[in-house]
Write a protein that holds these residues in place. Structure first.
Motif, short mmCIF file in Angstrom:
data_model
loop_
_atom_site.label_atom_id
_atom_site.label_comp_id
_atom_site.label_asym_id
_atom_site.label_seq_id
_atom_site.Cartn_x
_atom_site.Cartn_y
_atom_site.Cartn_z
N LYS A 23 3.57 -1.50 -11.35
CA LYS A 23 4.58 -1.88 -10.35
C LYS A 23 3.96 -2.22 -8.99
O LYS A 23 4.64 -2.76 -8.12
N TYR A 24 2.69 -1.90 -8.80
CA TYR A 24 2.03 -2.08 -7.51
C TYR A 24 0.99 -3.19 -7.54
O TYR A 24 0.46 -3.53 -8.60
N GLN A 25 0.66 -3.70 -6.37
CA GLN A 25 -0.40 -4.70 -6.24
C GLN A 25 -1.76 -4.02 -6.42
O GLN A 25 -1.99 -2.92 -5.89
N PRO A 26 -2.69 -4.65 -7.12
CA PRO A 26 -4.01 -4.04 -7.34
C PRO A 26 -4.76 -3.70 -6.05
O PRO A 26 -5.50 -2.73 -6.00
N ALA A 27 -4.56 -4.49 -5.00
CA ALA A 27 -5.27 -4.23 -3.74
C ALA A 27 -4.94 -2.86 -3.17
O ALA A 27 -5.78 -2.24 -2.51
N ILE A 28 -3.74 -2.37 -3.43
CA ILE A 28 -3.36 -1.04 -2.94
C ILE A 28 -4.26 0.02 -3.56
O ILE A 28 -4.74 0.92 -2.88
N PHE A 29 -4.52 -0.10 -4.86
CA PHE A 29 -5.38 0.87 -5.53
C PHE A 29 -6.82 0.80 -5.03
O PHE A 29 -7.49 1.81 -4.91
N SER A 30 -7.28 -0.40 -4.74
CA SER A 30 -8.62 -0.55 -4.18
C SER A 30 -8.70 0.12 -2.81
O SER A 30 -9.66 0.82 -2.51
N ARG A 35 -11.93 1.22 -1.15
CA ARG A 35 -12.27 -0.20 -1.33
C ARG A 35 -13.21 -0.43 -2.52
O ARG A 35 -13.95 -1.40 -2.57
N ARG A 36 -13.18 0.49 -3.47
CA ARG A 36 -13.98 0.34 -4.69
C ARG A 36 -13.08 -0.16 -5.81
O ARG A 36 -11.90 0.11 -5.85
N GLY A 37 -13.66 -0.89 -6.75
CA GLY A 37 -12.95 -1.29 -7.93
C GLY A 37 -12.28 -2.65 -7.85
O GLY A 37 -11.68 -3.09 -8.81
N ALA A 38 -12.37 -3.31 -6.71
CA ALA A 38 -11.75 -4.64 -6.59
C ALA A 38 -12.70 -5.70 -7.14
O ALA A 38 -13.92 -5.55 -7.11
N LEU A 39 -12.12 -6.76 -7.66
CA LEU A 39 -12.91 -7.87 -8.16
C LEU A 39 -13.10 -8.92 -7.07
O LEU A 39 -12.36 -8.94 -6.09
N HIS A 40 -14.05 -9.77 -7.26
CA HIS A 40 -14.29 -10.86 -6.33
C HIS A 40 -13.05 -11.74 -6.24
O HIS A 40 -12.34 -11.93 -7.24
N GLY A 41 -12.78 -12.30 -5.08
CA GLY A 41 -11.60 -13.13 -4.87
C GLY A 41 -11.56 -14.38 -5.72
O GLY A 41 -10.50 -14.98 -5.90
N ARG A 42 -12.71 -14.81 -6.25
CA ARG A 42 -12.72 -15.99 -7.14
C ARG A 42 -12.04 -15.71 -8.46
O ARG A 42 -11.60 -16.62 -9.15
#
Length: 112
Positions: A23-30, A35-42
């Motif tokens: 239900k949430y945007q992935p950026a919130i979890f990062s 700020r760990r676990g996010a993928l590159h913006g590409r």
């Protein structure tokens, strides 16, 4: 003692927790994870409204070698998301239509 190349016993997030998290945007979890676990913006969805959620089944491969992806597909369970680290190599594809079709037939939630 060295770690095995293929870890077969994987602890997975519960389906209930996946449904709640979806239900949430992935950026919130990062953000809440330092700020760990996010993928590159590409890395983006193939279509604008495409979403996926599920336990991450991580796969590390050598550039151009998809053997470990085949192993992961054999071990993955329905609802898993294959998250593949291809080392940024863009000289060859790691998966194509045949493997993606097989992932769908296995009931995987998606492939990143």
């Amino acid at each position: 003692m060295s770690q095995p190349d293929i870890i077969k016993d994987i602890r997975r997030t519960t389906p209930d927790l996946v449904a709640q998290a979806a239900k949430y945007q992935p950026a919130i979890f990062s953000d809440i994870n330092g700020r760990r676990g996010a993928l590159h913006g590409r890395i983006q969805a193939l279509r604008p409204r495409m979403k996926l959620a599920g336990p991450a089944f991580t796969v590390e491969v050598r550039p151009g070698d998809n053997l470990m992806i085949h192993a992961a597909m054999a071990l993955a369970k329905p609802g898993d998301v294959l998250v593949i680290d291809g080392k940024g190599d863009q000289t060859s594809a790691l998966m194509g239509t045949i493997m993606m079709t097989a992932c769908r037939q296995l009931g995987l939630a998606g492939v990143v």
